[in-house]
Design a protein around this motif. Structure first.
Motif, mmCIF file in Angstrom:
data_model
loop_
_atom_site.group_PDB
_atom_site.id
_atom_site.type_symbol
_atom_site.label_atom_id
_atom_site.label_comp_id
_atom_site.label_asym_id
_atom_site.label_seq_id
_atom_site.Cartn_x
_atom_site.Cartn_y
_atom_site.Cartn_z
ATOM 1 N N LYS A 14 -24.716 20.704 -14.779
ATOM 2 C CA LYS A 14 -24.339 19.289 -14.925
ATOM 3 C C LYS A 14 -22.995 19.134 -15.622
ATOM 4 N N THR A 32 -24.310 13.181 -23.594
ATOM 5 C CA THR A 32 -24.938 13.028 -24.905
ATOM 6 C C THR A 32 -24.932 14.363 -25.653
ATOM 7 N N ARG A 37 -22.839 17.671 -30.113
ATOM 8 C CA ARG A 37 -22.143 18.891 -30.579
ATOM 9 C C ARG A 37 -20.823 18.557 -31.274
ATOM 10 N N GLU A 58 -35.813 20.422 -28.733
ATOM 11 C CA GLU A 58 -36.478 19.115 -28.664
ATOM 12 C C GLU A 58 -35.456 18.049 -28.315
ATOM 13 N N VAL A 60 -33.518 14.691 -29.099
ATOM 14 C CA VAL A 60 -33.154 13.861 -30.244
ATOM 15 C C VAL A 60 -33.914 12.529 -30.068
ATOM 16 N N GLY A 86 -26.790 13.853 -18.718
ATOM 17 C CA GLY A 86 -27.800 14.145 -19.740
ATOM 18 C C GLY A 86 -28.392 12.907 -20.401
ATOM 19 N N ARG A 89 -32.995 10.632 -20.495
ATOM 20 C CA ARG A 89 -33.954 11.736 -20.334
ATOM 21 C C ARG A 89 -35.388 11.318 -20.570
ATOM 22 N N GLN A 93 -35.413 5.659 -22.674
ATOM 23 C CA GLN A 93 -33.952 5.648 -22.466
ATOM 24 C C GLN A 93 -33.603 4.911 -21.176
ATOM 25 N N ARG A 134 -24.204 29.468 -27.869
ATOM 26 C CA ARG A 134 -24.830 28.192 -28.236
ATOM 27 C C ARG A 134 -26.188 28.470 -28.854
ATOM 28 N N ARG A 145 -36.868 23.875 -23.399
ATOM 29 C CA ARG A 145 -36.031 22.808 -22.830
ATOM 30 C C ARG A 145 -36.407 22.548 -21.377
HETATM 31 P P1 ADP Z 1 -28.923 20.869 -21.439
HETATM 32 O O1 ADP Z 1 -28.789 19.941 -20.280
HETATM 33 O O2 ADP Z 1 -28.712 22.281 -21.047
HETATM 34 O O3 ADP Z 1 -30.197 20.646 -22.214
HETATM 35 P P2 ADP Z 1 -27.107 19.322 -23.127
HETATM 36 O O4 ADP Z 1 -25.853 19.756 -23.750
HETATM 37 O O5 ADP Z 1 -27.048 18.225 -22.134
HETATM 38 O O6 ADP Z 1 -27.730 20.632 -22.462
HETATM 39 O O7 ADP Z 1 -28.166 18.899 -24.263
HETATM 40 C C1 ADP Z 1 -28.395 19.742 -25.371
HETATM 41 C C2 ADP Z 1 -29.430 19.109 -26.308
HETATM 42 O O8 ADP Z 1 -28.959 17.835 -26.775
HETATM 43 C C3 ADP Z 1 -30.803 18.802 -25.708
HETATM 44 O O9 ADP Z 1 -31.648 19.922 -25.676
HETATM 45 C C4 ADP Z 1 -31.296 17.720 -26.690
HETATM 46 O O10 ADP Z 1 -31.726 18.287 -27.897
HETATM 47 C C5 ADP Z 1 -30.036 16.937 -26.979
HETATM 48 N N1 ADP Z 1 -29.882 15.806 -26.032
HETATM 49 C C6 ADP Z 1 -28.903 15.664 -25.109
HETATM 50 N N2 ADP Z 1 -29.071 14.526 -24.416
HETATM 51 C C7 ADP Z 1 -30.183 13.927 -24.902
HETATM 52 C C8 ADP Z 1 -30.895 12.734 -24.599
HETATM 53 N N3 ADP Z 1 -30.495 11.893 -23.614
HETATM 54 N N4 ADP Z 1 -31.999 12.443 -25.320
HETATM 55 C C9 ADP Z 1 -32.408 13.243 -26.296
HETATM 56 N N5 ADP Z 1 -31.804 14.395 -26.639
HETATM 57 C C10 ADP Z 1 -30.702 14.743 -25.948
#
Ligand code: ADP
Length: 195
Positions: A14, A32, A37, A58, A60, A86, A89, A93, A134, A145
């Motif tokens: 993605k 997100t 990060r 988990e 957020v 992202g 999810r 949301q 990471r 995940r």
């Molecule tokens: P990936 O798609 O590989 O999980 P991302 O960088 O998109 O990687 O997301 C990394 C982490 O950030 C997720 O595992 C979660 O903890 C948090 N995160 C990202 N987007 C959301 C969201 N929309 N709702 C809740 N947590 C999120």
């Protein structure tokens, strides 16, 4: 004015495709995960909070993520469209995004579902763990995940499919091939590249 979502399991590519589509379509890509990060690197309270969830694989909490996105989508550059990577999810949301869009008289143009089978995504993520280090790319956290994705996020695709918004794209193959596939299906729906 194009408003898109990009949905797919962790490791489907993605982030890579979001950056490319952002350029091709002339809209900001908003991730997100990237925002969390960046906050962590900057040492903000939000960053520290997010880290405690991200490191365990988990999500957020919705209240935190929803506030963050509402704030980001009201920035000037998102006025002329956006690509969300992202988010959303969870069902909560989706509800928040629906409300935000309705309040602003906007709607989504398409939801791109990027598919990839689990063996491929796990091996991509393990490779990224070696390359980038990471902290949420260890095998146990990756499995978690993927589980959370299957439980909470994959069902959202049906919600958007019922609205006729989903375009499904195979995420296997070279990065260029995948980009071309996405651009092609979007263009069939009248969503064109920036001039
Ligand atoms: P990936 O798609 O590989 O999980 P991302 O960088 O998109 O990687 O997301 C990394 C982490 O950030 C997720 O595992 C979660 O903890 C948090 N995160 C990202 N987007 C959301 C969201 N929309 N709702 C809740 N947590 C999120």
């Amino acid at each position: 004015m194009t408003r898109l979502l990009l949905i797919g399991p962790p490791g489907a590519g993605k982030g890579t495709q979001a950056a490319r589509l952002s350029e091709r379509l002339g809209i900001p890509a908003i991730s997100t995960g990237d925002i969390f990060r960046e906050n962590l690197r900057a040492g903000t309270e939000l960053g520290l909070l997010a880290k405690s969830f991200m490191d365990r694989g988990e999500y957020v909490p919705d209240t935190v993520t929803n506030d963050l996105i509402a704030d980001r989508l009201t920035a000037a550059d998102a006025d002329s469209g956006f690509l969300l990577d992202g988010y959303p999810r969870t069902t909560e949301q989706v509800r928040t995004l629906d409300e935000f869009l309705a309040d602003h008289g906007h709607s989504l143009d398409a939801v791109v579902q990027l598919t990839a089978d689990e063996d491929e995504t796990v091996s991509r993520l393990l490779k990224r763990a070696r390359d980038q280090g990471r902290s949420d790319d260890t095998e146990a956290v990756i499995r978690h995940r993927l589980e959370l994705y299957a439980q909470q996020t994959e069902p959202l695709i049906d919600v958007y499919a019922d609205r006729g918004l989903v375009v499904r794209v195979d995420g296997l193959g070279s990065m260029d091939d995948v980009t071309e596939r996405i651009v092609a299906v979007l263009s069939e729906r009248g969503i064109r590249q920036a001039a």
